[in-house]
Design a protein around this motif. Structure first.
Motif, PDB file in Angstrom:
ATOM      1  N   ILE A  53       0.912  -1.340   0.185  1.00 24.39           N
ATOM      2  CA  ILE A  53      -0.010   0.056   0.036  1.00 24.39           C
ATOM      3  C   ILE A  53       0.657   1.131   0.138  1.00 24.39           C
ATOM      4  CG2 ILE A  53      -1.796   1.394   1.172  1.00 24.39           C
ATOM      5  CD1 ILE A  53      -2.477  -1.228   2.833  1.00 24.39           C
ATOM      6  N   GLU A  54       1.706   1.373   0.697  1.00 23.65           N
ATOM      7  CA  GLU A  54       2.601   2.502   0.959  1.00 23.65           C
ATOM      8  C   GLU A  54       3.428   2.470  -0.470  1.00 23.65           C
ATOM      9  OE1 GLU A  54       3.374   2.585   5.881  1.00 23.65           O
ATOM     10  OE2 GLU A  54       4.748   1.394   4.709  1.00 23.65           O
ATOM     11  N   ASN A  55       3.851   1.741  -1.099  1.00 23.49           N
ATOM     12  CA  ASN A  55       4.716   1.780  -2.222  1.00 23.49           C
ATOM     13  C   ASN A  55       3.792   2.346  -3.372  1.00 23.49           C
ATOM     14  OD1 ASN A  55       6.924   0.944  -1.275  1.00 23.49           O
ATOM     15  ND2 ASN A  55       6.681  -1.368  -1.537  1.00 23.49           N
ATOM     16  N   ILE A  56       2.344   1.846  -3.347  1.00 23.17           N
ATOM     17  CA  ILE A  56       1.698   2.033  -4.521  1.00 23.17           C
ATOM     18  C   ILE A  56       1.026   3.532  -4.230  1.00 23.17           C
ATOM     19  CG2 ILE A  56      -0.745   1.771  -5.282  1.00 23.17           C
ATOM     20  CD1 ILE A  56      -0.383  -1.301  -4.789  1.00 23.17           C
ATOM     21  N   SER A  57       0.486   3.690  -2.933  1.00 25.01           N
ATOM     22  CA  SER A  57      -0.054   5.262  -2.468  1.00 25.01           C
ATOM     23  C   SER A  57       0.532   5.743  -1.424  1.00 25.01           C
ATOM     24  CB  SER A  57      -1.613   4.841  -2.557  1.00 25.01           C
ATOM     25  OG  SER A  57      -2.177   6.113  -2.121  1.00 25.01           O
ATOM     26  N   PRO A  58       1.798   6.254  -1.512  1.00 22.15           N
ATOM     27  CA  PRO A  58       2.460   6.930  -0.601  1.00 22.15           C
ATOM     28  C   PRO A  58       1.820   8.285   0.038  1.00 22.15           C
ATOM     29  CG  PRO A  58       3.980   7.046  -2.573  1.00 22.15           C
ATOM     30  CD  PRO A  58       2.727   6.385  -2.939  1.00 22.15           C
ATOM     31  N   ASN A  59       1.568   8.465   1.169  1.00 20.27           N
ATOM     32  CA  ASN A  59       0.602   9.623   1.542  1.00 20.27           C
ATOM     33  C   ASN A  59       0.974   9.983   3.015  1.00 20.27           C
ATOM     34  OD1 ASN A  59      -1.347  11.507   2.327  1.00 20.27           O
ATOM     35  ND2 ASN A  59      -2.737  10.741   0.870  1.00 20.27           N
ATOM     36  N   PRO A  60       1.783  11.144   3.136  1.00 24.49           N
ATOM     37  CA  PRO A  60       2.146  11.478   4.658  1.00 24.49           C
ATOM     38  C   PRO A  60       0.763  11.578   5.467  1.00 24.49           C
ATOM     39  CG  PRO A  60       2.373  13.418   2.812  1.00 24.49           C
ATOM     40  CD  PRO A  60       2.023  12.285   2.021  1.00 24.49           C
ATOM     41  N   ARG A  61      -0.254  11.811   4.961  1.00 20.73           N
ATOM     42  CA  ARG A  61      -1.549  12.114   5.870  1.00 20.73           C
ATOM     43  C   ARG A  61      -1.997  10.666   6.296  1.00 20.73           C
ATOM     44  NH1 ARG A  61      -3.002  14.921   1.279  1.00 20.73           N
ATOM     45  NH2 ARG A  61      -2.823  17.212   1.488  1.00 20.73           N
ATOM     46  N   HIS A  62      -1.397   9.408   5.852  1.00 20.02           N
ATOM     47  CA  HIS A  62      -2.040   8.130   6.223  1.00 20.02           C
ATOM     48  C   HIS A  62      -1.181   7.286   7.029  1.00 20.02           C
ATOM     49  CE1 HIS A  62      -4.712   7.978   2.532  1.00 20.02           C
ATOM     50  NE2 HIS A  62      -5.086   8.998   3.503  1.00 20.02           N
ATOM     51  N   THR A  63      -1.578   6.711   8.249  1.00 16.74           N
ATOM     52  CA  THR A  63      -0.688   5.799   8.941  1.00 16.74           C
ATOM     53  C   THR A  63      -1.528   4.494   8.854  1.00 16.74           C
ATOM     54  OG1 THR A  63      -0.128   7.665  10.209  1.00 16.74           O
ATOM     55  CG2 THR A  63       0.361   5.384  11.191  1.00 16.74           C
ATOM     56  N   PHE A  64      -0.695   3.317   8.874  1.00 16.09           N
ATOM     57  CA  PHE A  64      -1.294   1.993   8.877  1.00 16.09           C
ATOM     58  C   PHE A  64      -0.885   1.290  10.074  1.00 16.09           C
ATOM     59  CE2 PHE A  64      -0.858   3.653   4.816  1.00 16.09           C
ATOM     60  CZ  PHE A  64      -1.851   3.531   3.877  1.00 16.09           C
ATOM     61  N   TYR A  65      -1.764   0.535  10.652  1.00 16.69           N
ATOM     62  CA  TYR A  65      -1.598  -0.519  11.773  1.00 16.69           C
ATOM     63  C   TYR A  65      -1.842  -1.681  11.497  1.00 16.69           C
ATOM     64  CZ  TYR A  65      -0.996   3.905  14.040  1.00 16.69           C
ATOM     65  OH  TYR A  65      -0.715   5.223  14.535  1.00 16.69           O
ATOM     66  N   PRO A  66      -1.256  -2.802  11.602  1.00 14.01           N
ATOM     67  CA  PRO A  66      -1.730  -4.372  11.349  1.00 14.01           C
ATOM     68  C   PRO A  66      -2.330  -4.789  12.612  1.00 14.01           C
ATOM     69  CG  PRO A  66       0.676  -4.337  11.937  1.00 14.01           C
ATOM     70  CD  PRO A  66       0.058  -2.819  11.765  1.00 14.01           C
ATOM     71  N   ILE A  67      -3.255  -5.562  12.418  1.00 12.39           N
ATOM     72  CA  ILE A  67      -3.987  -6.239  13.460  1.00 12.39           C
ATOM     73  C   ILE A  67      -4.212  -7.692  13.134  1.00 12.39           C
ATOM     74  CG2 ILE A  67      -6.074  -6.576  14.862  1.00 12.39           C
ATOM     75  CD1 ILE A  67      -6.569  -3.516  14.278  1.00 12.39           C
ATOM     76  N   SER A  68      -3.583  -8.333  13.875  1.00 15.01           N
ATOM     77  CA  SER A  68      -3.727 -10.201  13.489  1.00 15.01           C
ATOM     78  C   SER A  68      -4.249 -10.695  14.773  1.00 15.01           C
ATOM     79  CB  SER A  68      -2.109 -10.560  13.169  1.00 15.01           C
ATOM     80  OG  SER A  68      -2.066 -11.910  13.055  1.00 15.01           O
ATOM     81  N   ALA A  69      -5.382 -11.414  14.371  1.00 16.05           N
ATOM     82  CA  ALA A  69      -6.073 -12.075  15.727  1.00 16.05           C
ATOM     83  C   ALA A  69      -6.625 -13.330  15.361  1.00 16.05           C
ATOM     84  CB  ALA A  69      -7.325 -10.983  16.115  1.00 16.05           C
ATOM     85  N   ASN A  70      -6.423 -14.330  16.507  1.00 17.23           N
ATOM     86  CA  ASN A  70      -6.888 -15.279  16.413  1.00 17.23           C
ATOM     87  C   ASN A  70      -8.265 -15.336  16.876  1.00 17.23           C
ATOM     88  OD1 ASN A  70      -7.807 -18.065  16.869  1.00 17.23           O
ATOM     89  ND2 ASN A  70      -6.176 -18.656  18.368  1.00 17.23           N
TER      90      ASN A  70
END
Length: 285
Positions: free
Chosen positions: A76-93
């Motif tokens: 995502i960050e490679n395709i659409s770099p945007n300083p306004r955007h922050t990404f957080y992963p959530i992995s859950a069982n």
């Protein structure tokens, strides 16, 4: 600050929904929570599971989920770099709907964005089972993106309503702020055999007008008793980019979501994004 939850199963449909989301909110300071709930994946081949290997399978699934989330965010960050955007992963069982509920409450999520279908991608249905569950039960606006839908700025939005719902200011504000950067026209469509509105309906209509004040709002009336057919016809004849409906007791959308025969009827072959606003009480509101 906009907070967006995007469930993913790493399918093409899920990736397409992520791409749509980052484009839609490209002007907003936004936090994107990319969530993978993998409990179903642990038990997909239950015949091969034993008490001895269950812990190992869980550990392997957790590592795989975390790695795929990292890869997804990097892409995502490679395709659409945007300083306004922050990404957080959530992995859950956990199950998708259960984890979505938790994240919505813990992070005070504004909107969930997801593909209409996942990996199974049944061509005969509009909404996959996971998307349908989230639409029905998670108390948060949900924007469902159709398979292979390429991002288009939402310039013409259809909002069917019977004006009987005491709308939420927060959710109408969300719609207003989603539409206003694109100078979208919002058609609020009343479908009924009777054109005259009650005092309650007029009051709710006024509230919509006030809350969507940043946009051009057209109040339309269609004399009909066939709600689904009328919506479908309006979509096709007016080149609509997004359909918005409100889910609450006795609403158009509740009737659609909770009656399987109507779901089949709605199969509208819905080929545009569908925003479901949820008129239910949130714990942190």
């Amino acid at each position: 600050m906009r907070k967006i939850l995007i469930p993913t199963d790493f399918s093409e449909n899920a990736n397409n929904a992520i791409e749509f989301a980052v484009n839609l909110f490209k002007y907003d300071i936004s936090e994107f929570y990319i969530m993978h709930a993998y409990q179903d994946d642990i038990y997909v081949n239950e015949s091969a599971l034993t008490k001895a290997n269950l812990a190992d399978v869980k550990s392997e699934m957790r590592k795989k989920s975390q790695k795929e989330l990292e890869n997804t965010i990097r892409e995502i960050e490679n395709i659409s770099p945007n300083p306004r955007h922050t990404f957080y992963p959530i992995s859950a069982n956990n199950l998708l709907i259960e984890e979505a509920d938790i994240v919505v409450d813990d992070q005070n999520i504004d909107i969930i964005i997801m593909g209409t279908k996942g990996k199974t991608n049944d061509k005969k249905i509009t909404f996959g089972s996971h998307t349908l569950q989230v639409l029905k039960y998670v108390q948060c606006p949900v924007l469902a993106i159709p398979e292979n839908y390429k991002y288009t700025q939402p310039r013409h939005i259809l909002f069917p309503t019977d004006y009987m719902i005491p709308y939420k200011r927060r959710e109408l504000k969300l719609l207003c702020e989603m539409a206003s950067p694109y100078r979208a026209v919002i058609d609020v469509l009343y479908i009924s055999k009777i054109e005259k509105l009650s005092m309650r309906q007029l009051d709710n209509q006024k509230f919509i007008d006030e809350e969507l004040c940043k946009n051009t709002v057209n109040f339309k009336v269609e004399k009909s008793k066939h709600i689904i057919n009328t919506i479908y016809k309006y979509l096709k004849e007016n080149h609509v980019d997004m359909l918005v409906m409100v889910n609450t007791r006795h609403s158009f959308l509740e009737n659609i979501l909770f009656q399987s025969t109507t779901i089949d009827e709605l199969s509208l072959n819905l080929d545009i994004p569908f925003l479901a606003l949820q008129n239910m009480k949130r714990k942190n509101i």
